[in-house]
Scaffold this motif. Sequence first.
Motif, PDB file in Angstrom:
ATOM      1  N   ILE A  29       0.498  -0.439  17.577  1.00 22.28           N
ATOM      2  CA  ILE A  29      -0.642  -0.126  16.710  1.00 22.28           C
ATOM      3  C   ILE A  29      -1.941  -0.311  17.477  1.00 22.28           C
ATOM      4  O   ILE A  29      -2.740   0.620  17.613  1.00 22.28           O
ATOM      5  CB  ILE A  29      -0.629  -1.008  15.440  1.00 22.28           C
ATOM      6  CG1 ILE A  29       0.582  -0.650  14.572  1.00 22.28           C
ATOM      7  CG2 ILE A  29      -1.925  -0.805  14.641  1.00 22.28           C
ATOM      8  CD1 ILE A  29       0.714  -1.497  13.320  1.00 22.28           C
ATOM      9  N   GLN A  30      -2.178  -1.510  17.981  1.00 22.07           N
ATOM     10  CA  GLN A  30      -3.429  -1.804  18.687  1.00 22.07           C
ATOM     11  C   GLN A  30      -3.213  -3.000  19.604  1.00 22.07           C
ATOM     12  O   GLN A  30      -2.649  -4.013  19.194  1.00 22.07           O
ATOM     13  CB  GLN A  30      -4.545  -2.102  17.680  1.00 22.07           C
ATOM     14  CG  GLN A  30      -5.942  -2.135  18.273  1.00 22.07           C
ATOM     15  CD  GLN A  30      -7.015  -2.240  17.198  1.00 22.07           C
ATOM     16  OE1 GLN A  30      -6.864  -2.961  16.226  1.00 22.07           O
ATOM     17  NE2 GLN A  30      -8.098  -1.515  17.383  1.00 22.07           N
ATOM     18  N   VAL A  31      -3.673  -2.859  20.843  1.00 22.49           N
ATOM     19  CA  VAL A  31      -3.450  -3.914  21.827  1.00 22.49           C
ATOM     20  C   VAL A  31      -4.746  -4.403  22.457  1.00 22.49           C
ATOM     21  O   VAL A  31      -4.965  -5.605  22.595  1.00 22.49           O
ATOM     22  CB  VAL A  31      -2.496  -3.413  22.940  1.00 22.49           C
ATOM     23  CG1 VAL A  31      -2.320  -4.480  24.021  1.00 22.49           C
ATOM     24  CG2 VAL A  31      -1.148  -3.007  22.362  1.00 22.49           C
ATOM     25  N   PHE A  32      -5.643  -3.481  22.820  1.00 20.54           N
ATOM     26  CA  PHE A  32      -6.785  -3.848  23.670  1.00 20.54           C
ATOM     27  C   PHE A  32      -8.114  -3.996  22.920  1.00 20.54           C
ATOM     28  O   PHE A  32      -9.032  -4.601  23.446  1.00 20.54           O
ATOM     29  CB  PHE A  32      -6.947  -2.802  24.782  1.00 20.54           C
ATOM     30  CG  PHE A  32      -5.750  -2.715  25.675  1.00 20.54           C
ATOM     31  CD1 PHE A  32      -5.432  -3.740  26.551  1.00 20.54           C
ATOM     32  CD2 PHE A  32      -4.910  -1.607  25.638  1.00 20.54           C
ATOM     33  CE1 PHE A  32      -4.320  -3.663  27.371  1.00 20.54           C
ATOM     34  CE2 PHE A  32      -3.797  -1.526  26.449  1.00 20.54           C
ATOM     35  CZ  PHE A  32      -3.496  -2.556  27.322  1.00 20.54           C
ATOM     36  N   GLU A  33      -8.235  -3.468  21.742  1.00 19.80           N
ATOM     37  CA  GLU A  33      -9.510  -3.532  21.031  1.00 19.80           C
ATOM     38  C   GLU A  33      -9.487  -4.545  19.898  1.00 19.80           C
ATOM     39  O   GLU A  33     -10.322  -4.522  19.007  1.00 19.80           O
ATOM     40  CB  GLU A  33      -9.893  -2.136  20.518  1.00 19.80           C
ATOM     41  CG  GLU A  33     -10.125  -1.159  21.667  1.00 19.80           C
ATOM     42  CD  GLU A  33     -10.709   0.170  21.217  1.00 19.80           C
ATOM     43  OE1 GLU A  33     -11.208   0.250  20.084  1.00 19.80           O
ATOM     44  OE2 GLU A  33     -10.677   1.122  22.012  1.00 19.80           O
ATOM     45  N   ARG A  34      -8.510  -5.448  19.954  1.00 17.25           N
ATOM     46  CA  ARG A  34      -8.435  -6.534  18.981  1.00 17.25           C
ATOM     47  C   ARG A  34      -7.762  -7.719  19.654  1.00 17.25           C
ATOM     48  O   ARG A  34      -6.873  -7.538  20.483  1.00 17.25           O
ATOM     49  CB  ARG A  34      -7.638  -6.105  17.749  1.00 17.25           C
ATOM     50  CG  ARG A  34      -7.532  -7.167  16.668  1.00 17.25           C
ATOM     51  CD  ARG A  34      -6.762  -6.665  15.470  1.00 17.25           C
ATOM     52  NE  ARG A  34      -6.656  -7.682  14.447  1.00 17.25           N
ATOM     53  CZ  ARG A  34      -6.013  -7.533  13.285  1.00 17.25           C
ATOM     54  NH1 ARG A  34      -5.431  -6.371  13.023  1.00 17.25           N
ATOM     55  NH2 ARG A  34      -5.962  -8.505  12.402  1.00 17.25           N
ATOM     56  N   GLU A  35      -8.174  -8.936  19.308  1.00 17.53           N
ATOM     57  CA  GLU A  35      -7.554 -10.132  19.857  1.00 17.53           C
ATOM     58  C   GLU A  35      -6.666 -10.777  18.804  1.00 17.53           C
ATOM     59  O   GLU A  35      -6.984 -10.785  17.624  1.00 17.53           O
ATOM     60  CB  GLU A  35      -8.618 -11.131  20.320  1.00 17.53           C
ATOM     61  CG  GLU A  35      -9.359 -10.691  21.577  1.00 17.53           C
ATOM     62  CD  GLU A  35     -10.205 -11.810  22.154  1.00 17.53           C
ATOM     63  OE1 GLU A  35     -10.273 -12.879  21.521  1.00 17.53           O
ATOM     64  OE2 GLU A  35     -10.776 -11.617  23.234  1.00 17.53           O
ATOM     65  N   GLY A  36      -5.549 -11.304  19.248  1.00 16.06           N
ATOM     66  CA  GLY A  36      -4.646 -11.971  18.324  1.00 16.06           C
ATOM     67  C   GLY A  36      -3.334 -12.301  19.003  1.00 16.06           C
ATOM     68  O   GLY A  36      -3.103 -11.933  20.158  1.00 16.06           O
ATOM     69  N   GLY A  37      -2.456 -12.992  18.263  1.00 22.25           N
ATOM     70  CA  GLY A  37      -1.190 -13.402  18.829  1.00 22.25           C
ATOM     71  C   GLY A  37      -0.303 -12.233  19.226  1.00 22.25           C
ATOM     72  O   GLY A  37       0.334 -12.254  20.286  1.00 22.25           O
ATOM     73  N   ILE A  38      -0.250 -11.196  18.378  1.00 24.83           N
ATOM     74  CA  ILE A  38       0.573 -10.034  18.700  1.00 24.83           C
ATOM     75  C   ILE A  38       0.040  -9.344  19.946  1.00 24.83           C
ATOM     76  O   ILE A  38       0.804  -8.946  20.835  1.00 24.83           O
ATOM     77  CB  ILE A  38       0.624  -9.052  17.509  1.00 24.83           C
ATOM     78  CG1 ILE A  38       1.398  -9.680  16.345  1.00 24.83           C
ATOM     79  CG2 ILE A  38       1.265  -7.730  17.917  1.00 24.83           C
ATOM     80  CD1 ILE A  38       1.453  -8.815  15.102  1.00 24.83           C
ATOM     81  N   GLN A  39      -1.269  -9.223  20.025  1.00 22.42           N
ATOM     82  CA  GLN A  39      -1.875  -8.567  21.195  1.00 22.42           C
ATOM     83  C   GLN A  39      -1.568  -9.341  22.482  1.00 22.42           C
ATOM     84  O   GLN A  39      -1.249  -8.739  23.509  1.00 22.42           O
ATOM     85  CB  GLN A  39      -3.384  -8.428  20.993  1.00 22.42           C
ATOM     86  CG  GLN A  39      -3.795  -7.357  19.995  1.00 22.42           C
ATOM     87  CD  GLN A  39      -3.531  -7.712  18.548  1.00 22.42           C
ATOM     88  OE1 GLN A  39      -3.441  -8.894  18.197  1.00 22.42           O
ATOM     89  NE2 GLN A  39      -3.408  -6.716  17.690  1.00 22.42           N
ATOM     90  N   SER A  40      -1.652 -10.658  22.433  1.00 23.96           N
ATOM     91  CA  SER A  40      -1.330 -11.466  23.611  1.00 23.96           C
ATOM     92  C   SER A  40       0.131 -11.296  24.008  1.00 23.96           C
ATOM     93  O   SER A  40       0.463 -11.201  25.200  1.00 23.96           O
ATOM     94  CB  SER A  40      -1.614 -12.949  23.326  1.00 23.96           C
ATOM     95  OG  SER A  40      -2.992 -13.164  23.114  1.00 23.96           O
ATOM     96  N   TYR A  41       0.999 -11.238  23.017  1.00 21.28           N
ATOM     97  CA  TYR A  41       2.425 -11.063  23.258  1.00 21.28           C
ATOM     98  C   TYR A  41       2.701  -9.721  23.942  1.00 21.28           C
ATOM     99  O   TYR A  41       3.450  -9.649  24.924  1.00 21.28           O
ATOM    100  CB  TYR A  41       3.149 -11.144  21.923  1.00 21.28           C
ATOM    101  CG  TYR A  41       4.655 -11.011  21.970  1.00 21.28           C
ATOM    102  CD1 TYR A  41       5.455 -12.080  22.353  1.00 21.28           C
ATOM    103  CD2 TYR A  41       5.279  -9.827  21.587  1.00 21.28           C
ATOM    104  CE1 TYR A  41       6.840 -11.968  22.365  1.00 21.28           C
ATOM    105  CE2 TYR A  41       6.664  -9.706  21.596  1.00 21.28           C
ATOM    106  CZ  TYR A  41       7.439 -10.787  21.984  1.00 21.28           C
ATOM    107  OH  TYR A  41       8.808 -10.668  21.988  1.00 21.28           O
TER     108      TYR A  41
END
Length: 394
Positions: A29-41
């Motif tokens: 869905i989104q990786v680089f324009e939002r910060e969060g646990g899923i994005q870090s994973y």
Amino acid sequence: MKIPIIQVGKDKDFSQHLKTKVHHVFVFIQVFEREGGIQSYVKDIFRAYLALNEPFYAEVFLLRDSPSCFNPFESESLKFHYFKSKSPLLERVRMAMALLFHLLRQRPQHVFCGHVNLAPLVGLLCQPLGIPYTVMTHGKEVWQPLPTSIKSSLQKAAQIWTVSRYTRQVACAVNQLDPNQVKLLPCAVNGNDFTPGTKSTALLERYGLTKTKVLMTVARLWSGDIYKGVDVTIQALPQIADVFPEVKYLVIGRGDDQPRLAKLAEDLGVGDRVIFAGFVPTEELAEHYRLADAYVMPSQEGFGIVYLEAMACGVPVLSGDADGSADPLQDGKLGWRVPHRDPNAVAAACIEILKGDDPRCDGQWLREQAIALFGIDAFQKRLKEQLLSLVNSP
């Protein structure tokens, strides 16, 4: 039960016999324009994928990221496609069409779906073409009964990846999934980014923490996320202060629940002990963790990467006792697990930690355990094992 570090030596000969590139597709869905646990994973997956030194090649479809985002992972092994638009419907249609054409033309060996909300689309496109797919799950999004379309897509997946034993157990029970279908790929901590060190004098002065005992939490302060337990820790402060009058509580994060939490602290007479630091950039987190004498988050987590970050910085940790944190805390071997809505239990555990007599307060040992079990090398080994098992499956 420990989470083992998977040894991949038995796959060495097999991987050496891969003559051609194995083509994967990732859909997020989104990786680089939002910060969060899923994005870090997900970024850890990219990092590990690039380090595998295997004949793997992947194309990555990003629903809500744009080409202007900062992406350090673009390479010969990872090619990215961006579909962010002002219209959510348009971006979804554009990505679906691009993904369909790619599957028809390239016929990848496997597709990895990065969120259950994308599973019906991925399943719809992959199943008629006979392309196997894996769905990644992370925690609370699969703890409740899912809509029929999502549940069916999960049931028909070749594999489901998740981050903890608890999430596997709950997701299988409430959504009629086969536990043998669900594989563990726990979160990772970067031991180079999160390291022990002395408390920063500048930060101690900034937050008024000089000559204090510091409890700390890193969490979103959203009204929908009260399960993080910041309010419970505030309720525990009066008891902790009876034993450690110099105690203060540093809360890192932002959200609409902060006014309620601040009022709760004032009502309990501990308003001067609670410091709301607001948002702290990822690159400054390690320096903040080092301020803590205890990391306290009596929460309900899918896994809880923050516990690993704290331990990698040599900080003892406290979590809830009925969630995915059992894995990073190794069922209590590496930290304190308490009922997540019980201020008395939180207070008692915090007092134990601040006394510092328990072996789980040994910062060097904590760091060694966290890195050995959940460092980037361990994560890479697990990812390699999973990918090679899919290549080797019928």
